[in-house]
Design an enzyme around this catalytic site. Structure first.
Site, PDB file in Angstrom:
ATOM      1  N   LYS A 210      18.688 108.828 -67.905  1.00 39.66           N
ATOM      2  CA  LYS A 210      17.226 108.722 -68.044  1.00 39.66           C
ATOM      3  C   LYS A 210      16.871 107.264 -67.796  1.00 39.66           C
ATOM      4  CE  LYS A 210      13.761 107.973 -70.187  1.00 39.66           C
ATOM      5  NZ  LYS A 210      12.767 106.990 -69.645  1.00 39.66           N
ATOM      6  N   GLU A 286      22.800  99.474 -77.705  1.00 41.65           N
ATOM      7  CA  GLU A 286      22.864  98.086 -77.201  1.00 41.65           C
ATOM      8  C   GLU A 286      21.417  97.622 -77.174  1.00 41.65           C
ATOM      9  OE1 GLU A 286      26.059  97.700 -76.203  1.00 41.65           O
ATOM     10  OE2 GLU A 286      26.607  99.770 -75.770  1.00 41.65           O
ATOM     11  N   CYS A 321      18.404  90.565 -72.327  1.00 42.35           N
ATOM     12  CA  CYS A 321      18.626  90.810 -73.753  1.00 42.35           C
ATOM     13  C   CYS A 321      19.224  89.587 -74.447  1.00 42.35           C
ATOM     14  CB  CYS A 321      19.516  92.023 -73.945  1.00 42.35           C
ATOM     15  SG  CYS A 321      20.994  91.944 -72.937  1.00 42.35           S
ATOM     16  N   GLU A 420      11.634  89.140 -80.231  1.00 41.97           N
ATOM     17  CA  GLU A 420      12.077  89.115 -78.835  1.00 41.97           C
ATOM     18  C   GLU A 420      10.856  89.165 -77.919  1.00 41.97           C
ATOM     19  OE1 GLU A 420      14.148  92.588 -77.356  1.00 41.97           O
ATOM     20  OE2 GLU A 420      15.650  91.295 -76.419  1.00 41.97           O
TER      21      GLU A 420
HETATM   22  P1  NAD Z   1      12.702 100.448 -74.605  1.00 35.74           P
HETATM   23  O1  NAD Z   1      13.451 100.635 -75.868  1.00 35.74           O
HETATM   24  O2  NAD Z   1      11.238 100.461 -74.641  1.00 35.74           O
HETATM   25  O3  NAD Z   1      13.124 101.575 -73.559  1.00 35.74           O
HETATM   26  C1  NAD Z   1      14.469 101.808 -73.221  1.00 35.74           C
HETATM   27  C2  NAD Z   1      14.626 103.240 -72.786  1.00 35.74           C
HETATM   28  O4  NAD Z   1      14.339 104.089 -73.885  1.00 35.74           O
HETATM   29  C3  NAD Z   1      13.680 103.653 -71.665  1.00 35.74           C
HETATM   30  O5  NAD Z   1      14.369 104.488 -70.761  1.00 35.74           O
HETATM   31  C4  NAD Z   1      12.611 104.420 -72.403  1.00 35.74           C
HETATM   32  O6  NAD Z   1      11.963 105.381 -71.605  1.00 35.74           O
HETATM   33  C5  NAD Z   1      13.424 105.091 -73.490  1.00 35.74           C
HETATM   34  N1  NAD Z   1      12.654 105.543 -74.657  1.00 35.74           N
HETATM   35  C6  NAD Z   1      11.498 105.024 -75.139  1.00 35.74           C
HETATM   36  N2  NAD Z   1      11.076 105.739 -76.202  1.00 35.74           N
HETATM   37  C7  NAD Z   1      11.988 106.715 -76.406  1.00 35.74           C
HETATM   38  C8  NAD Z   1      12.113 107.765 -77.350  1.00 35.74           C
HETATM   39  N3  NAD Z   1      11.210 107.968 -78.314  1.00 35.74           N
HETATM   40  N4  NAD Z   1      13.199 108.573 -77.269  1.00 35.74           N
HETATM   41  C9  NAD Z   1      14.134 108.376 -76.311  1.00 35.74           C
HETATM   42  N5  NAD Z   1      14.047 107.421 -75.380  1.00 35.74           N
HETATM   43  C10 NAD Z   1      12.988 106.593 -75.422  1.00 35.74           C
HETATM   44  O7  NAD Z   1      13.278  99.102 -73.955  1.00 35.74           O
HETATM   45  P2  NAD Z   1      12.836  98.412 -72.598  1.00 35.74           P
HETATM   46  O8  NAD Z   1      11.497  97.784 -72.823  1.00 35.74           O
HETATM   47  O9  NAD Z   1      13.010  99.346 -71.452  1.00 35.74           O
HETATM   48  O10 NAD Z   1      13.975  97.297 -72.439  1.00 35.74           O
HETATM   49  C11 NAD Z   1      13.939  96.089 -73.074  1.00 35.74           C
HETATM   50  C12 NAD Z   1      14.867  96.089 -74.280  1.00 35.74           C
HETATM   51  O11 NAD Z   1      16.210  96.382 -73.860  1.00 35.74           O
HETATM   52  C13 NAD Z   1      14.942  94.728 -74.900  1.00 35.74           C
HETATM   53  O12 NAD Z   1      14.890  94.851 -76.306  1.00 35.74           O
HETATM   54  C14 NAD Z   1      16.312  94.213 -74.458  1.00 35.74           C
HETATM   55  O13 NAD Z   1      16.846  93.219 -75.279  1.00 35.74           O
HETATM   56  C15 NAD Z   1      17.119  95.455 -74.452  1.00 35.74           C
HETATM   57  N6  NAD Z   1      18.339  95.292 -73.642  1.00 35.74           N
HETATM   58  C16 NAD Z   1      19.548  95.211 -74.281  1.00 35.74           C
HETATM   59  C17 NAD Z   1      20.725  95.028 -73.534  1.00 35.74           C
HETATM   60  C18 NAD Z   1      22.085  94.967 -74.186  1.00 35.74           C
HETATM   61  O14 NAD Z   1      23.081  95.075 -73.477  1.00 35.74           O
HETATM   62  N7  NAD Z   1      22.190  94.804 -75.501  1.00 35.74           N
HETATM   63  C19 NAD Z   1      20.651  94.934 -72.134  1.00 35.74           C
HETATM   64  C20 NAD Z   1      19.396  95.021 -71.535  1.00 35.74           C
HETATM   65  C21 NAD Z   1      18.250  95.204 -72.293  1.00 35.74           C
END
Ligand code: NAD
Length: 517
Positions: A210, A286, A321, A420
């Site tokens: 997804k 993550e 991240c 963040e």
């Molecule tokens: P997000 O949590 O908003 O979304 C991530 C994914 O989750 C998307 O595909 C989104 O559609 C899905 N999602 C959202 N709501 C959901 C729900 N209720 N149920 C299931 N899935 C759902 O994050 P983002 O804005 O896409 O990405 C940024 C975040 O990702 C930042 O916090 C960043 O630090 C983190 N990140 C972490 C790493 C790591 O390796 N630790 C790497 C990259 C990004």
């Protein structure tokens, strides 16, 4: 996230031949105008519209243009994908293949990604706003390398035999968990997906990807390449859509055995809840970070530290991240270091992501753009001193651009030091000694990464041990490669991507105890 930042000279890896080194903006524009945007879900071996017929706009942050309309999957599509994944898993068509056969197919998949590397890089840049040079030299080559590395690992990881008494043979077997849902963010769209695809498929699972709604194009495109490489129907599927629709349906599904998630802590916590309310599926998180980038006064090379500090926050528009968003500097060198950081910041070529000379591009979408700008306003309200940047830029393009921004005089209890921002905004804080640096560095809910610059090997070791994060870099920033695990402590999550350890997330450990008579 281990090996991404711009200050590293060895970005180009593997066999990937990027678009010509003398690439021009015109040639990139021309190639992007010829792109075909595949915009459907990939379920059970073929592209299809969402059952509801619904779509959503795929907006390019480069210029605000709608590139295409993407299938907006929901429960019905997820049900179909999960049923196909389960069917494929139970049939053994992938899970029961000899590991060397899975290796061969995954290598063919990586080769096809490589063949289409230019196209994938263009899709990534148009969809997400990162500079084309980074997509070509970092995101896509690292994604290919990741799939290849796990393909190669497939037939090299052994099970174990326990040291029992001689009348017993006790085998510790690793078996695939079954149906894995990978839910990924938009900042490194294909790379974050590849960190799940590689180990999950190498260990024999059926994977449903997804992608983030902001950046679905490369995920959708590689589904076809996976099929072309010979990955069987139902083993690799893509369900684009909204998080609370397609994502939630996967995370609550009774036949999904594992969710591998990269994204925000807020959504990560929801996934734990969904699992508890449904089938106790394995959930690997993550999540975000607020990396302390600590520079001691005895640092041997202040230029290197300044360059790392600048690229550590401005690379990928700060949408990383582990971005080094808190620069912790020993008081006596603060002015000198910050001056150098700003010099690097001002030298960054900021602008059109399609221009091969660009080093910092657009923020992923309107929402994130507004969020970053609102944090910049908040920093000023909180009393931090804006030293550089802070404004939106290139409004005439219709895209979403924020200048590289530096705040001085930040206290660790300010929201800009604790939350963040996920944008090109650096907070500068000072400390008196190593002990205070560690204390302030650890004073956050996150624990993804930390960095320490010092020439004192004793201090380096002690601080590296005392910092509560999954990765600590010493005299560098964002070092690492596919062989080293990446993941967090505390609310940065608990999964580890990359390295052979990532394969543990996608396998169950079974003990087979055989009594000899
Ligand atoms: P997000 O949590 O908003 O979304 C991530 C994914 O989750 C998307 O595909 C989104 O559609 C899905 N999602 C959202 N709501 C959901 C729900 N209720 N149920 C299931 N899935 C759902 O994050 P983002 O804005 O896409 O990405 C940024 C975040 O990702 C930042 O916090 C960043 O630090 C983190 N990140 C972490 C790493 C790591 O390796 N630790 C790497 C990259 C990004």
């Amino acid at each position: 996230m281990g090996g991404l930042s711009r200050h590293r000279p060895d970005l180009s890896i593997g066999k990937v031949k990027a678009m010509s080194a003398v690439l021009s903006l015109d040639s990139v524009r021309q190639r992007s105008s010829q792109l075909n945007f595949v915009n459907q879900a990939f379920i059970d071996g073929r592209y299809c519209a969402a059952a509801s017929g619904q779509t959503f706009d795929c907006v390019s942050p480069v210029d605000g243009r709608v590139l295409t309309q993407i299938a907006r999957c929901d429960q019905a599509d997820v049900d179909r994908a999960v049923a196909a994944a389960k069917r494929a898993f139970e049939s053994g068509v992938w899970a029961d293949l000899a590991p060397k056969a899975r290796k061969k197919t995954l290598l063919a998949f990586a080769d096809l990604m490589e063949k289409h590397a230019d196209e994938l890089a263009l899709l990534e840049t148009l969809d997400m706003g990162k500079p084309i040079n980074d997509s070509l030299k970092v995101d896509i080559p690292l994604s290919i390398n990741c799939v290849r590395w796990y393909a190669e690992a497939a037939d090299k990881v052994y099970d174990e035999v326990a040291p029992t008494s001689p009348d017993v043979v006790a085998m510790l077997r690793r078996e695939p968990v079954g149906v894995v849902a990978a839910i990924v963010p938009w900042n490194f769209p294909l790379l974050m997906a590849s960190w799940k695809i590689g180990p999950a498929l190498a260990t024999g699972n059926s994977l449903i990807l997804k992608p983030a709604e902001q950046s679905s194009l490369t995920a959708i495109r590689v589904a076809q390449l996976a099929a072309e490489a010979g990955i069987p129907d139902g083993v690799f599927q893509v369900v684009p859509g909204m998080g609370p629709e397609a994502g939630k349906a996967l995370a609550r599904h009774m036949d999904v055995d594992c969710v591998a998630f990269t994204g925000s802590g807020e959504v990560g916590k929801l996934l734990l809840k969904y699992s508890g309310e449904t089938n106790m599926k394995r959930v690997w998180l993550e999540c975000g970070g607020k990396t302390p980038h600590i520079v001691l006064a005895d640092t041997a090379d202040l230029h290197a530290a300044a360059s790392a500090a600048a690229w550590g926050i401005f690379y990928n528009q700060g949408e990383v991240c582990n971005a080094g968003s808190r620069l912790l500097v020993e008081e006596s060198i603060k002015d000198e270091l910050v001056e150098k950081v700003m010099q690097v910041g001002k030298s960054i070529r900021f602008g059109d992501p399609l221009d091969p000379a660009t080093q910092m591009g657009a923020i992923v979408d309107q929402d994130q753009f507004a969020k970053v700008l609102s944090y910049i306003g908040l920093g000023q309200e909180e009393g931090a001193r804006l030293l550089m940047g802070g404004r939106k830029a290139f409004a005439e393009t219709g895209g979403f651009y924020v200048e590289p921004t530096v705040f001085d005089g930040v206290r660790n209890d300010m929201r800009i030091a604790q939350e963040e921002i996920f944008g090109p905004v650096l907070s500068v804080l000072t400390f008196k000694d190593a002990e205070e640096a560690v204390k302030v560095g650890n004073a956050t809910v996150y624990g993804l990464a930390s960095a320490v610059w010092t020439r004192d090997i004793n201090k380096a070791h002690k601080m590296a041990r005392a910092l509560r994060s999954g990765v600590v870099w010493v005299n560098c920033f964002d070092g690492g490669d596919i062989t080293t695990p990446f993941g967090g402590y505390k609310q940065s999550g608990f999964g580890r991507d990359k390295s052979l350890h990532a394969m543990e997330k996608y396998t169950e450990m079974k003990t087979i105890w055989i009594q000899l008579h």
